[in-house]
Scaffold this active site. Structure first.
Site, PDB file in Angstrom:
ATOM      1  N   GLU A 168       3.816  28.701  59.019  1.00 15.77           N
ATOM      2  CA  GLU A 168       3.368  30.019  59.489  1.00 15.77           C
ATOM      3  C   GLU A 168       4.182  30.594  60.643  1.00 15.77           C
ATOM      4  O   GLU A 168       3.708  30.647  61.789  1.00 15.77           O
ATOM      5  CB  GLU A 168       1.887  29.972  59.897  1.00 15.77           C
ATOM      6  CG  GLU A 168       0.964  29.751  58.735  1.00 15.77           C
ATOM      7  CD  GLU A 168      -0.481  30.164  59.018  1.00 15.77           C
ATOM      8  OE1 GLU A 168      -0.756  30.727  60.089  1.00 15.77           O
ATOM      9  OE2 GLU A 168      -1.328  29.932  58.148  1.00 15.77           O
ATOM     10  N   GLU A 360      -2.755  25.439  52.689  1.00 16.33           N
ATOM     11  CA  GLU A 360      -3.933  25.501  53.561  1.00 16.33           C
ATOM     12  C   GLU A 360      -4.918  26.477  52.951  1.00 16.33           C
ATOM     13  O   GLU A 360      -4.540  27.590  52.574  1.00 16.33           O
ATOM     14  CB  GLU A 360      -3.576  25.999  54.963  1.00 16.33           C
ATOM     15  CG  GLU A 360      -2.772  25.022  55.791  1.00 16.33           C
ATOM     16  CD  GLU A 360      -2.592  25.491  57.237  1.00 16.33           C
ATOM     17  OE1 GLU A 360      -3.374  26.344  57.707  1.00 16.33           O
ATOM     18  OE2 GLU A 360      -1.642  25.014  57.879  1.00 16.33           O
TER      19      GLU A 360
END
Ligand code: NOJ
Length: 591
Positions: A168, A360
């Site tokens: 991320e 995720e």
């Protein structure tokens, strides 16, 4: 959907994720150097209730117990991150042997328990020493990351096959470098943030190259951006198009989007829309830079949590739809709607045409230990089931998804929010460090053990919406009836594989897609032939047949007569009707 097959494809990976700073603790033990997070949590007023990750889940000392819990759940793969400064205390240079020892022991313990280790190289805990040298803004930062990758590959690639470079970038750059409420707490201008972002992408490229060239076991490499995906608020095609557009869009002023980060990795260029919006703040990228970033990799990781609903607005642009007051939400106030696991992967796969892994997905809830000593997190259980059913549907529709990693294996340190949000399958009592498997862990256990088949029992009262590919295929046929398209053409238009499109179509409608195309063409032809003056050549063209002879052949096969014979029935009927009308006018008593 009752009785539907909910088994996942062979080879699909079932996993759970964590990250180093969020679980390890042992922040200054055994020669570990500080990271930006170690310093940030000590600043005043930065952290929820002043909490830190100094101990977190104490995983550094309890990893064997944690691996045993993974084995009990039946997890087949574990994605964890390495703490860069545990391995290289200053970020580069001298290697900390104790750090290597720790990860070696963890990897061995995983393998002993039949769990595949998936390493993430960077999950936000940047070495403080390198930060002092400018961090991601320093043009040398990609080389530093390359050096660190080299050390990790040298020590772990004899047992580790799965590598994720960076987690991320939107998170540590957006929250940490732009908005300032994550470490290192900077509020840089857009230009600097994008420069740091460009260096991050270059670091990714260098890292991939090092892994590919040096790994002892054949590596599988991916990266793991946040997927800013949107879902249609209704099943209308307008809203589906709006959701796709929003998923690919870059909105001014922010770094939270999918394409600025992922286009360079898979398509080798920043998106034009982004270059326009960021304008002169965009980094000066050379051709060589883009080539380096665009190293071939094996999968795109998707971190997918909340997926915002949108509709098509009056001006044709996507508009966010507010959540209804009764809609379930997490402690973060993120929607718990699970359709995002259908739409997110669908849109991302359409754009990049590369295998995906959900790296995720999860939700934070107000979990607590009940009087019976168990943790009844029925919300998470339903969330997992819903998400996996959506994901299964996406796979059925041709989206190539290779695995699912739940975020998170256990409750942990949720960055600046401390321990406020619990995301785990395993409940952690942060005082005693006791662990309890939550009810959701047992649900996940059953799903894994049956490779998804157990999900079937939750489908009994679910009305399956018309699958997106089926709807789009039908629309395509209607709108292009005069074109000589076939199943392959439609599959190309929908960015999916012809076989999976045909399978899904047949499964849902009971008719094969090629038969359906032929029937729609014939239906159109029959309607036109009801006009006795219609020329057969015109009908053949209009209905998309390659020529009149082929049209006649197909028509005769299906209808048992030629188009001419079919049309003559109407001519005959019309003649008879005309004759009857004349009779009546001659003799009004004839009925
Ligand atoms: C994504 C991040 O990678 C992870 O560190 C964080 O805990 C989850 N989002 C939940 O916020």
């Amino acid at each position: 959907m009752s009785g539907a097959d909910t088994k996942f494809p062979d080879g699909f990976t079932w996993g759970a994720s964590t990250s180093a700073y969020q679980i390890e603790g042992a922040w200054n033990e055994d020669g570990k150097g500080p990271s930006v997070w170690d310093l940030f949590v000590q600043e005043e007023d930065k952290m929820w209730r002043g909490q830190t990750g100094k101990i977190a889940c104490d995983h550094y000392h309890r990893f064997k117990e944690d691996v045993a819990l993974m084995a009990q759940i039946g997890i087949k793969a574990y994605r964890f991150s390495l703490s860069w400064s545990r391995i290289l205390p200053k970020g580069t240079g001298k290697v900390n042997k104790a750090g290597i020892r720790f990860y070696n022991a963890l990897i061995d313990e995983l393998l002993k328990n039949g769990i595949e280790p998936w390493i993430t190289l960077f999950h936000w805990d940047y070495p403080y020493e390198l930060y002092l040298q400018g961090g991601w803004l320093n043009p040398k930062s990609p080389e530093w990351f390359e050096e660190y990758t080299r050390v990790a590959v040298e020590h772990f690639s004899d047992r580790v096959r799965y590598w994720v470079t960076i987690n991320e970038p939107q998170g540590f750059l957006g929250l940490g470098h732009s908005e300032g409420y994550h470490a290192p707490g900077l509020k840089l201008c857009l230009r600097e943030c994008l420069l740091a972002g460009h260096n991050t992408l270059l670091a990714h490229g260098r890292s991939v190259r090092v892994i590919r060239d040096n790994a002892k076991l054949e590596p599988t490499i991916g990266w793991s951006p946040a997927s800013s995906a949107y879902r249609p608020s209704t099943n209308s095609l307008n809203d589906i198009n709006a959701a796709r557009e929003a998923t690919y869009a870059i909105y001014p002023g922010g770094l939270w989007n999918t394409c600025w980060w992922t286009d360079p990795v898979f398509l080798g260029a920043y998106p034009d829309e982004g270059l326009k919006i960021y304008g002169k703040d965009s980094p000066q990228a050379t051709k060589a830079d883009m080539k380096l970033i665009n190293q071939p990799i094996d999968f795109c990781g998707c971190n997918l949590f909340q997926v915002v609903p949108v509709k098509m607005g009056a001006n044709g642009a996507p508009v966010a739809v507010e959540l209804q007051p009764e809609e379930p939400i997490s402690t973060y106030e993120w929607s718990l709607n699970t359709e995002g696991l259908y739409w997110g992967p669908t849109f991302i796969h359409e754009r990049y045409q590369t295998p995906l892994v959900i790296m995720e997905n999860g939700c934070s809830l107000l979990d607590r230990v009940g009087l019976d000593g168990a943790v009844h997190d029925s919300g998470r259980k339903d969330f997992i089931i819903g998400c996996l059913l959506s994901l299964h549907r996406a796979i059925e529709d041709g989206v190539d998804v290779r695995g699912y990693f739940h975020w998170s294996l256990m409750d942990n340190f949720e960055w600046q929010q401390g321990y406020k949000h619990r995301f785990g399958l395993v409940y952690v009592d942060f005082e005693s460090q006791d662990r309890i498997l939550k009810e959701s862990a047992f649900t996940y256990q059953e799903i894994i053990a049956t490779h998804g088949e157990s999900l079937r029992k939750y489908t009994h009262n679910q009305e399956e919406p018309v699958p997106y590919v089926v709807k789009e295929a039908q629309r395509y046929i209607e709108n292009n009836i005069s074109e000589p398209f076939n199943v392959k053409t439609i599959a190309a238009h929908l960015n999916c594989h012809p076989d999976s499109l045909s399978r899904r179509f047949k499964q849902y409608t009971g008719t094969s897609l090629s038969t359906h195309i032929r029937r729609v063409r014939l239906e159109c032809a029959r309607n036109m032939l009801r006009d006795p003056n219609m020329l057969i050549g015109v009908v053949s063209d209009y209905c998309g047949f390659s020529d009149r002879i082929h049209f006649t052949k197909v028509f005769r096969k299906e209808m048992g007569m030629t188009p001419g014979q079919f049309q003559r029935q109407f001519r005959a009927r019309e003649d008879a009707e005309e004759k009857a009308a004349v009779e009546i006018s001659k003799n009004p008593r004839v009925k």
